[in-house]
Design a protein around this motif. Structure first.
Motif, PDB file in Angstrom:
ATOM      1  N   GLU A   3       0.836  -1.194   0.000  1.00 36.11           N
ATOM      2  CA  GLU A   3       0.000   0.000   0.000  1.00 36.11           C
ATOM      3  C   GLU A   3       0.879   1.256   0.000  1.00 36.11           C
ATOM      4  O   GLU A   3       1.965   1.254   0.567  1.00 36.11           O
ATOM      5  CB  GLU A   3      -0.925  -0.012   1.229  1.00 36.11           C
ATOM      6  N   PRO A   4       0.398   2.323  -0.684  1.00 35.26           N
ATOM      7  CA  PRO A   4      -0.927   2.471  -1.297  1.00 35.26           C
ATOM      8  C   PRO A   4      -1.017   1.994  -2.746  1.00 35.26           C
ATOM      9  O   PRO A   4      -2.082   2.017  -3.337  1.00 35.26           O
ATOM     10  CB  PRO A   4      -1.145   3.988  -1.240  1.00 35.26           C
ATOM     11  N   ASN A   5       0.119   1.560  -3.322  1.00 31.29           N
ATOM     12  CA  ASN A   5       0.124   1.172  -4.725  1.00 31.29           C
ATOM     13  C   ASN A   5      -0.935   0.121  -5.033  1.00 31.29           C
ATOM     14  O   ASN A   5      -1.707   0.264  -5.993  1.00 31.29           O
ATOM     15  CB  ASN A   5       1.512   0.653  -5.110  1.00 31.29           C
ATOM     16  N   LEU A   6      -0.983  -0.934  -4.228  1.00 27.56           N
ATOM     17  CA  LEU A   6      -1.838  -2.074  -4.537  1.00 27.56           C
ATOM     18  C   LEU A   6      -3.305  -1.674  -4.640  1.00 27.56           C
ATOM     19  O   LEU A   6      -3.960  -1.894  -5.665  1.00 27.56           O
ATOM     20  CB  LEU A   6      -1.640  -3.159  -3.486  1.00 27.56           C
ATOM     21  N   SER A   7      -3.830  -1.071  -3.584  1.00 29.60           N
ATOM     22  CA  SER A   7      -5.251  -0.724  -3.579  1.00 29.60           C
ATOM     23  C   SER A   7      -5.565   0.392  -4.572  1.00 29.60           C
ATOM     24  O   SER A   7      -6.597   0.359  -5.256  1.00 29.60           O
ATOM     25  CB  SER A   7      -5.687  -0.304  -2.175  1.00 29.60           C
ATOM     26  N   ASP A   8      -4.695   1.390  -4.669  1.00 24.62           N
ATOM     27  CA  ASP A   8      -4.949   2.504  -5.583  1.00 24.62           C
ATOM     28  C   ASP A   8      -4.953   2.039  -7.035  1.00 24.62           C
ATOM     29  O   ASP A   8      -5.765   2.509  -7.847  1.00 24.62           O
ATOM     30  CB  ASP A   8      -3.904   3.600  -5.396  1.00 24.62           C
ATOM     31  N   SER A   9      -4.056   1.124  -7.383  1.00 21.41           N
ATOM     32  CA  SER A   9      -4.023   0.615  -8.762  1.00 21.41           C
ATOM     33  C   SER A   9      -5.299  -0.154  -9.081  1.00 21.41           C
ATOM     34  O   SER A   9      -5.850  -0.039 -10.186  1.00 21.41           O
ATOM     35  CB  SER A   9      -2.796  -0.281  -8.966  1.00 21.41           C
TER      36      SER A   9
END
Length: 202
Positions: free
Chosen positions: A131-137
């Motif tokens: 996070e935050p890459n995973l959820s935002d992507s």
């Protein structure tokens, strides 16, 4: 009326989130599909064992790693999606990032997710699989992070991720040969006349 050219068979695109040079491919592979009749089937797999066997571990070779970053910057600028600085490397949780990609491959949104997560990794310096890459992507492409991450962490997806026998596929050949000058030149020639796709555009 002239008949159109028959569509070619889809090409298996084996990739592993966490590979630095895969950034250059995932950010422009859509140009090939847009300008030709070539189609790709995205196939995530774990490249870790292959890299260990080949002693391909850039972190243990600082001089090589520094060169890799210079080469990445040069090529990314050439292709129209320059980035600044150095993205976090190696990734701490690339396995989860790739398991999410497997879910996406099954559900039809793998390419959009991989482009989104790579852009955040290289442009915003957010690690894939965290996070935050995973959820935002996932939200960016219209997927529910809670649902997808739960699937990615399931035994079924973990098994699918681990059971890919890359020794009996073209994945090994692709990984070993993808950086050769001949391949780079071939892909350069394929996409050179296509419009640029900025890193922020998906």
């Amino acid at each position: 009326m002239a008949k159109g050219n028959p569509k070619s068979e889809p090409i298996d695109f084996w990739f592993s989130i966490g590979s630095m040079f895969t950034f250059l491919t995932v950010m422009r592979i859509d140009r090939v599909e847009d300008t030709t009749d070539i189609r790709f089937v995205w196939r995530p797999f774990s490249v870790k064992d292959i890299m260990i066997e080949m002693d391909n571990r850039p972190m243990s070779k600082p001089t090589k790693l520094a060169y890799l970053w210079r080469d990445l910057h040069r090529r990314a600028e050439l292709y129209g999606f320059a980035f600044e600085g150095e993205a976090p490397y190696p990734l701490k949780n690339f396995d989860l990032a790739n398991r999410v990609a497997i879910v996406g491959a099954r559900e039809g949104w793998c390419a959009d997710y991989v482009r989104a997560t790579y852009r955040r990794w290289f442009v915003e310096h957010q690690e894939c699989g965290m996070e935050p890459n995973l959820s935002d992507s996932l939200r960016e492409i219209g997927e529910d992070p809670r649902r997808v991450i739960a699937l990615a962490e399931s035994d079924e997806i973990a098994g699918a991720y681990c059971k890919v026998d890359v020794t009996n596929t073209d994945a090994v050949k692709w990984f070993e040969l993808r950086a050769t000058d001949a391949q780079k030149q071939l892909l350069d020639e394929t996409v050179k006349d296509s419009p640029r796709n900025p890193a922020g555009a998906l």
